[in-house]
Design an enzyme around this catalytic site. Sequence first.
Site, PDB file in Angstrom:
ATOM      1  N   ARG A 197      -7.614 -20.569  -1.128  1.00 21.56           N
ATOM      2  CA  ARG A 197      -6.548 -20.412  -0.155  1.00 21.56           C
ATOM      3  C   ARG A 197      -5.455 -21.473  -0.294  1.00 21.56           C
ATOM      4  O   ARG A 197      -5.710 -22.662  -0.090  1.00 21.56           O
ATOM      5  CB  ARG A 197      -7.117 -20.456   1.266  1.00 21.56           C
ATOM      6  CG  ARG A 197      -6.071 -20.098   2.321  1.00 21.56           C
ATOM      7  CD  ARG A 197      -6.646 -20.113   3.737  1.00 21.56           C
ATOM      8  NE  ARG A 197      -5.636 -19.669   4.681  1.00 21.56           N
ATOM      9  CZ  ARG A 197      -4.650 -20.434   5.149  1.00 21.56           C
ATOM     10  NH1 ARG A 197      -4.561 -21.693   4.751  1.00 21.56           N
ATOM     11  NH2 ARG A 197      -3.762 -19.952   5.995  1.00 21.56           N
TER      12      ARG A 197
ATOM     13  N   ARG B  39       8.204   3.843  -4.849  1.00 20.17           N
ATOM     14  CA  ARG B  39       8.225   2.896  -3.719  1.00 20.17           C
ATOM     15  C   ARG B  39       7.178   1.804  -3.932  1.00 20.17           C
ATOM     16  O   ARG B  39       7.433   0.622  -3.662  1.00 20.17           O
ATOM     17  CB  ARG B  39       7.975   3.655  -2.408  1.00 20.17           C
ATOM     18  CG  ARG B  39       8.097   2.773  -1.183  1.00 20.17           C
ATOM     19  CD  ARG B  39       8.132   3.576   0.099  1.00 20.17           C
ATOM     20  NE  ARG B  39       6.867   4.251   0.370  1.00 20.17           N
ATOM     21  CZ  ARG B  39       6.667   5.074   1.388  1.00 20.17           C
ATOM     22  NH1 ARG B  39       7.648   5.334   2.239  1.00 20.17           N
ATOM     23  NH2 ARG B  39       5.501   5.659   1.570  1.00 20.17           N
TER      24      ARG B  39
ATOM     25  N   LEU C   8      11.126   1.217   6.922  1.00 22.68           N
ATOM     26  CA  LEU C   8      10.498   1.696   5.691  1.00 22.68           C
ATOM     27  C   LEU C   8      11.291   2.918   5.230  1.00 22.68           C
ATOM     28  O   LEU C   8      11.662   3.763   6.054  1.00 22.68           O
ATOM     29  CB  LEU C   8       9.053   2.111   5.978  1.00 22.68           C
ATOM     30  CG  LEU C   8       8.333   2.594   4.717  1.00 22.68           C
ATOM     31  CD1 LEU C   8       7.972   1.413   3.824  1.00 22.68           C
ATOM     32  CD2 LEU C   8       7.100   3.396   5.060  1.00 22.68           C
TER      33      LEU C   8
ATOM     34  N   HIS D 108      -0.909 -21.275   0.224  1.00 27.59           N
ATOM     35  CA  HIS D 108       0.147 -20.302   0.508  1.00 27.59           C
ATOM     36  C   HIS D 108       0.883 -19.834  -0.744  1.00 27.59           C
ATOM     37  O   HIS D 108       1.170 -18.664  -0.904  1.00 27.59           O
ATOM     38  CB  HIS D 108       1.161 -20.892   1.497  1.00 27.59           C
ATOM     39  CG  HIS D 108       0.648 -20.941   2.913  1.00 27.59           C
ATOM     40  ND1 HIS D 108      -0.443 -21.695   3.275  1.00 27.59           N
ATOM     41  CD2 HIS D 108       1.078 -20.335   4.042  1.00 27.59           C
ATOM     42  CE1 HIS D 108      -0.661 -21.544   4.573  1.00 27.59           C
ATOM     43  NE2 HIS D 108       0.251 -20.714   5.061  1.00 27.59           N
TER      44      HIS D 108
ATOM     45  N   TYR E 112       0.831  -1.199   0.000  1.00 28.56           N
ATOM     46  CA  TYR E 112       0.000   0.000   0.000  1.00 28.56           C
ATOM     47  C   TYR E 112       0.862   1.244   0.000  1.00 28.56           C
ATOM     48  O   TYR E 112       2.079   1.167   0.194  1.00 28.56           O
ATOM     49  CB  TYR E 112      -0.952  -0.001   1.209  1.00 28.56           C
ATOM     50  CG  TYR E 112      -0.282   0.328   2.523  1.00 28.56           C
ATOM     51  CD1 TYR E 112       0.568  -0.576   3.158  1.00 28.56           C
ATOM     52  CD2 TYR E 112      -0.479   1.569   3.133  1.00 28.56           C
ATOM     53  CE1 TYR E 112       1.183  -0.266   4.356  1.00 28.56           C
ATOM     54  CE2 TYR E 112       0.129   1.887   4.344  1.00 28.56           C
ATOM     55  CZ  TYR E 112       0.957   0.970   4.950  1.00 28.56           C
ATOM     56  OH  TYR E 112       1.569   1.283   6.133  1.00 28.56           O
TER      57      TYR E 112
ATOM     58  N   GLU F 241      12.368   2.809  13.922  1.00 28.86           N
ATOM     59  CA  GLU F 241      11.464   3.890  13.476  1.00 28.86           C
ATOM     60  C   GLU F 241      10.226   3.853  14.344  1.00 28.86           C
ATOM     61  O   GLU F 241      10.195   3.160  15.362  1.00 28.86           O
ATOM     62  CB  GLU F 241      11.121   3.716  11.992  1.00 28.86           C
ATOM     63  CG  GLU F 241      10.464   2.388  11.673  1.00 28.86           C
ATOM     64  CD  GLU F 241      10.264   2.163  10.171  1.00 28.86           C
ATOM     65  OE1 GLU F 241      10.071   3.141   9.443  1.00 28.86           O
ATOM     66  OE2 GLU F 241      10.286   0.988   9.765  1.00 28.86           O
TER      67      GLU F 241
HETATM   68  C1  LIG Z   1       6.677   2.102   9.594  1.00 31.54           C
HETATM   69  C2  LIG Z   1       6.644   3.441   8.933  1.00 31.54           C
HETATM   70  N1  LIG Z   1       7.755   4.199   8.926  1.00 31.54           N
HETATM   71  C3  LIG Z   1       7.773   5.421   8.350  1.00 31.54           C
HETATM   72  C4  LIG Z   1       6.642   5.950   7.771  1.00 31.54           C
HETATM   73  C5  LIG Z   1       6.693   7.303   7.132  1.00 31.54           C
HETATM   74  O1  LIG Z   1       6.788   7.166   5.750  1.00 31.54           O
HETATM   75  P1  LIG Z   1       6.311   8.307   4.767  1.00 31.54           P
HETATM   76  O2  LIG Z   1       7.129   9.520   5.111  1.00 31.54           O
HETATM   77  O3  LIG Z   1       6.619   7.787   3.418  1.00 31.54           O
HETATM   78  O4  LIG Z   1       4.880   8.534   5.030  1.00 31.54           O
HETATM   79  C6  LIG Z   1       5.462   5.193   7.741  1.00 31.54           C
HETATM   80  C7  LIG Z   1       4.250   5.723   7.098  1.00 31.54           C
HETATM   81  O5  LIG Z   1       3.231   5.118   7.064  1.00 31.54           O
HETATM   82  C8  LIG Z   1       5.460   3.910   8.337  1.00 31.54           C
HETATM   83  O6  LIG Z   1       4.350   3.146   8.337  1.00 31.54           O
END
Ligand SMILES: Cc1ncc(COP(=O)(O)O)c(C=O)c1O
Length: 290
Positions: free
Chosen positions: A101, A50, A204, A103, A31, A180
């Site tokens: 279903r 991304r 991320l 895997h 997403y 994070e």
């Molecule tokens: C785990 C995580 N880290 C960082 C971010 C921030 O990412 P972005 O700046 O692309 O929204 C998000 C945003 O949903 C996130 O879910």
Amino acid sequence: MDLYLNGEIVDEQRATVSVNDRAFLFGDGVYEVLRASRGRLFEPERHWRRLRGGLDELRIGSGVMEEHDLPAVVHRLLERNGLTAGDALVYVQVTRGVAPRAHQFPPTTTPRTVLVSTSGFMPKRSERSTGVEVITHPDLRWARCDIKSVNLLPNVLAAQAAAARGAFEAVLLRDGMVTEGSRSSVFAMVNGTLRTHPANERILHGITRAVVLELAGQAGVPVREEGVSMAELAAASEIFLAGTTADVMPVTSLEGVPVGSGEPGDITRQLGAALDARMAAAFDAAPARE
Ligand SMILES: Cc1ncc(COP(=O)(O)O)c(C=O)c1O
């Protein structure tokens, strides 16, 4: 509100997805969340890149993005939902589709499930002016946190732990290091240097994170993409979160202990203002269709 599902614009009350959807059964999808204002998107190319990367990495296939012409769909929906005057969020989800279903992957010809929805958004101005509290929480996620998968259970549990304690966000710790937040990137001023976790498979690769790093470079703020230990976080003079919905969010309390002076820090304010300016310029200057 209307949304886009598999080629059609439908009322969200009527939109349905099969119980055999791979995302429902396995969390098998990715997403994106994008920010829009006045019908224009912030950093759309980075978000599309991304999403493309995640789809290819999971072998769902990024061709689905062209098949559905996602940028055009987003603009159509914003218009349709009357969201071209103010701030809005755009949600895009692509799953491996519907199949009995099992895997392993269904045939590659399985139509992917594509959802785009939009909603009005209120930037978090009051939290940004006062700062917010965060807690820490173990990072229970898998080894490919760089893929923006809809498997968000560890993020959900961390966010709930924060909410249960009245905190805005949970800062995730893996092996004693900050990775994070549950839904944001984390920055800390440690001994005069702005630090954030390197963009590897443990986080991320936040779009806002990347923009903030550029802005810090332009402002002459010393920056290092290097993990922050729990001890360094506790001693940081400033901490802030960065994300599509959080913008640059000052953290003024860590586990109930004031961060620095207990007020949003100078670098945080400076970078927050720089992000606001960058967004305002993007929303003024970008063509209405990206
Ligand atoms: C785990 C995580 N880290 C960082 C971010 C921030 O990412 P972005 O700046 O692309 O929204 C998000 C945003 O949903 C996130 O879910």
